[in-house]
Design an enzyme around this catalytic site. Structure first.
Site, PDB file in Angstrom:
ATOM      1  N   MET A  30       0.855  -1.190   0.000  1.00 42.88           N
ATOM      2  CA  MET A  30       0.000   0.000   0.000  1.00 42.88           C
ATOM      3  C   MET A  30       0.895   1.246   0.000  1.00 42.88           C
ATOM      4  O   MET A  30       0.473   2.321   0.446  1.00 42.88           O
ATOM      5  CB  MET A  30      -0.933  -0.021   1.210  1.00 42.88           C
ATOM      6  N   GLY A  31       2.132   1.098  -0.486  1.00 42.97           N
ATOM      7  CA  GLY A  31       3.036   2.245  -0.550  1.00 42.97           C
ATOM      8  C   GLY A  31       3.617   2.597   0.807  1.00 42.97           C
ATOM      9  O   GLY A  31       3.615   1.775   1.719  1.00 42.97           O
ATOM     10  N   LEU A  33       6.698   2.946   1.402  1.00 45.27           N
ATOM     11  CA  LEU A  33       7.632   1.816   1.460  1.00 45.27           C
ATOM     12  C   LEU A  33       8.731   2.042   2.496  1.00 45.27           C
ATOM     13  O   LEU A  33       9.129   3.175   2.767  1.00 45.27           O
ATOM     14  CB  LEU A  33       8.254   1.600   0.078  1.00 45.27           C
ATOM     15  N   HIS A  34       9.194   0.930   3.066  1.00 50.22           N
ATOM     16  CA  HIS A  34      10.294   0.980   4.030  1.00 50.22           C
ATOM     17  C   HIS A  34      11.192  -0.227   3.787  1.00 50.22           C
ATOM     18  O   HIS A  34      10.903  -1.058   2.899  1.00 50.22           O
ATOM     19  CB  HIS A  34       9.761   1.016   5.475  1.00 50.22           C
ATOM     20  N   HIS A  37       9.654  -3.673   3.203  1.00 56.53           N
ATOM     21  CA  HIS A  37       9.183  -3.934   1.836  1.00 56.53           C
ATOM     22  C   HIS A  37      10.367  -4.258   0.919  1.00 56.53           C
ATOM     23  O   HIS A  37      10.282  -5.147   0.081  1.00 56.53           O
ATOM     24  CB  HIS A  37       8.485  -2.692   1.254  1.00 56.53           C
ATOM     25  N   GLN A  61     -10.334  -2.392   2.883  1.00 50.59           N
ATOM     26  CA  GLN A  61      -9.781  -3.161   3.999  1.00 50.59           C
ATOM     27  C   GLN A  61      -9.616  -2.308   5.256  1.00 50.59           C
ATOM     28  O   GLN A  61      -9.105  -2.772   6.269  1.00 50.59           O
ATOM     29  CB  GLN A  61      -8.467  -3.837   3.601  1.00 50.59           C
ATOM     30  N   ASP A 150       2.419  -9.125   9.445  1.00 47.75           N
ATOM     31  CA  ASP A 150       0.976  -9.345   9.284  1.00 47.75           C
ATOM     32  C   ASP A 150       0.750 -10.849   9.169  1.00 47.75           C
ATOM     33  O   ASP A 150       0.333 -11.356   8.131  1.00 47.75           O
ATOM     34  CB  ASP A 150       0.474  -8.610   8.044  1.00 47.75           C
ATOM     35  N   SER A 186       4.691   0.889   7.742  1.00 48.54           N
ATOM     36  CA  SER A 186       4.443   2.190   7.098  1.00 48.54           C
ATOM     37  C   SER A 186       3.876   3.178   8.108  1.00 48.54           C
ATOM     38  O   SER A 186       4.055   4.386   7.981  1.00 48.54           O
ATOM     39  CB  SER A 186       3.445   2.032   5.953  1.00 48.54           C
ATOM     40  N   ARG A 187       3.199   2.644   9.112  1.00 52.15           N
ATOM     41  CA  ARG A 187       2.550   3.528  10.086  1.00 52.15           C
ATOM     42  C   ARG A 187       3.546   4.173  11.056  1.00 52.15           C
ATOM     43  O   ARG A 187       3.212   5.159  11.711  1.00 52.15           O
ATOM     44  CB  ARG A 187       1.508   2.744  10.896  1.00 52.15           C
TER      45      ARG A 187
HETATM   46  O1  PAF Z   1      -0.111  -5.798   3.733  1.00 58.16           O
HETATM   47  C1  PAF Z   1      -0.524  -4.889   2.974  1.00 58.16           C
HETATM   48  O2  PAF Z   1       0.177  -3.914   2.685  1.00 58.16           O
HETATM   49  C2  PAF Z   1      -1.921  -4.996   2.384  1.00 58.16           C
HETATM   50  O3  PAF Z   1      -2.804  -5.582   3.274  1.00 58.16           O
HETATM   51  C3  PAF Z   1      -1.949  -5.704   1.017  1.00 58.16           C
HETATM   52  C4  PAF Z   1      -1.501  -7.154   1.131  1.00 58.16           C
HETATM   53  C5  PAF Z   1      -1.074  -4.968   0.029  1.00 58.16           C
HETATM   54  C6  PAF Z   1      -3.384  -5.724   0.476  1.00 58.16           C
HETATM   55  O4  PAF Z   1      -3.889  -4.429   0.318  1.00 58.16           O
END
Ligand code: PAF
Length: 280
Positions: A30-31, A33-34, A37, A61, A150, A186-187
């Site tokens: 979801m961008g 990025l760190h 990722h 989501q 996650d 990201s948060r």
């Molecule tokens: O983990 C995430 O960044 C999101 O849940 C994903 C897998 C890109 C789905 O939107």
């Protein structure tokens, strides 16, 4: 790096890769990025001919509209990072492109989705399943890479792939941590200096709890970690949960299961953080 904002041209590029027998490694994001990722991307790049990354902040989501609104967006920095890992193709659609019509599919993940994040974020995993299935349909990767931070999401996606016989191999990747132990997310950039300074306590407490395995039952370990986390004034604890590492269900004795993890979710200021540590 080729950038696609629409589905059709992205699919055409994918079929070009396919014609020349190239394998595709995919990292959905979801961008914002760190380094976490980038680790997934480096691995995907090393294990496949082509690295495809998606950036899409998936509105369906987010169970909390404020969380969606404040979700960090850093497109220029993201692009620079993608070039750094030599990403071949970025798929970055907007909401209209991904959902020209609402996708109302309801997925069934049973008990896997009824605990922890599933209990605290109603609808979250359904939204994840909808978007991930769509991304897999469009980009048809051979392998897709997901971080263990996650962990429950990873289990949900493994179930999705099994249920619908999606021809993709899911590759779990270890959590990447800052030097002080905070799980990369990201948060994290939304934490104030004060909150950022206290955040590593999460991992510290989880590690300490895990080190007491020989003397504590699963229930006692859970209680210990909860108590220690609640001592930190800025932490607003949502849950601590010890669960088996496949079905993610609670259990009574260590020898009831083949592997276990301790999971936590808490609110720190305005930021919701999750983490987990392998027990055995
Ligand atoms: O983990 C995430 O960044 C999101 O849940 C994903 C897998 C890109 C789905 O939107």
């Amino acid at each position: 790096m080729q950038i696609f904002e629409t589905i059709r041209p992205a699919q055409q590029q994918i079929s070009e890769y396919r014609k020349t027998g190239k394998t595709i490694g995919f990292v959905p994001t979801m961008g914002a990025l760190h380094e976490g990722h980038l680790e997934l991307m480096r691995r995907a790049k090393a294990e496949n001919d082509i690295l495809v990354v998606s950036i899409f902040v998936n509105p369906i989501q987010f169970n909390n509209p404020a969380d969606l609104e404040k979700y960090p967006r850093t497109p220029e920095k993201d692009n620079a990072m993608l070039r750094q890992v030599k990403c071949d193709m970025l798929f970055a659609p907007d909401v209209e492109e991904m959902y020209p019509e609402p996708d109302n599919t309801i997925y069934q993940f049973g008990k896997l989705a009824s605990v922890m994040e599933g209990a605290f974020r109603p609808g979250h995993f359904n939204g994840v399943a909808v978007v991930v299935r769509k991304l897999f349909d469009i980009l048809t990767p051979d392998k897709a890479y997901f971080g263990e931070k996650d962990y429950q999401q990873l289990a949900i996606i493994q179930s999705l792939v099994k249920q619908f016989s999606i021809p993709v191999e899911i590759i779990p990747c270890s959590i990447v941590r800052e030097k002080d132990g905070l799980a990369m997310s990201s948060r994290n950039i939304r934490l104030s200096d004060n909150e950022r300074a206290i955040a590593p306590k999460i991992y510290e407490i989880l590690k300490k709890a895990v080190s007491l395995r020989k003397v504590l039952s699963p229930f006692e370990m859970e209680q210990y970690a909860s108590k220690e986390l609640q001592k930190i004034e800025l932490f607003d604890l949502e849950y601590v949960s010890i669960a088996d590492d496949t079905g993610l269900q609670a259990f009574t004795h260590w020898n009831d299961v083949n592997g276990a993890r301790i999971f936590v979710a808490l609110q720190l200021g305005k930021v919701r953080l999750i983490d987990n540590v392998r027990i055995f």
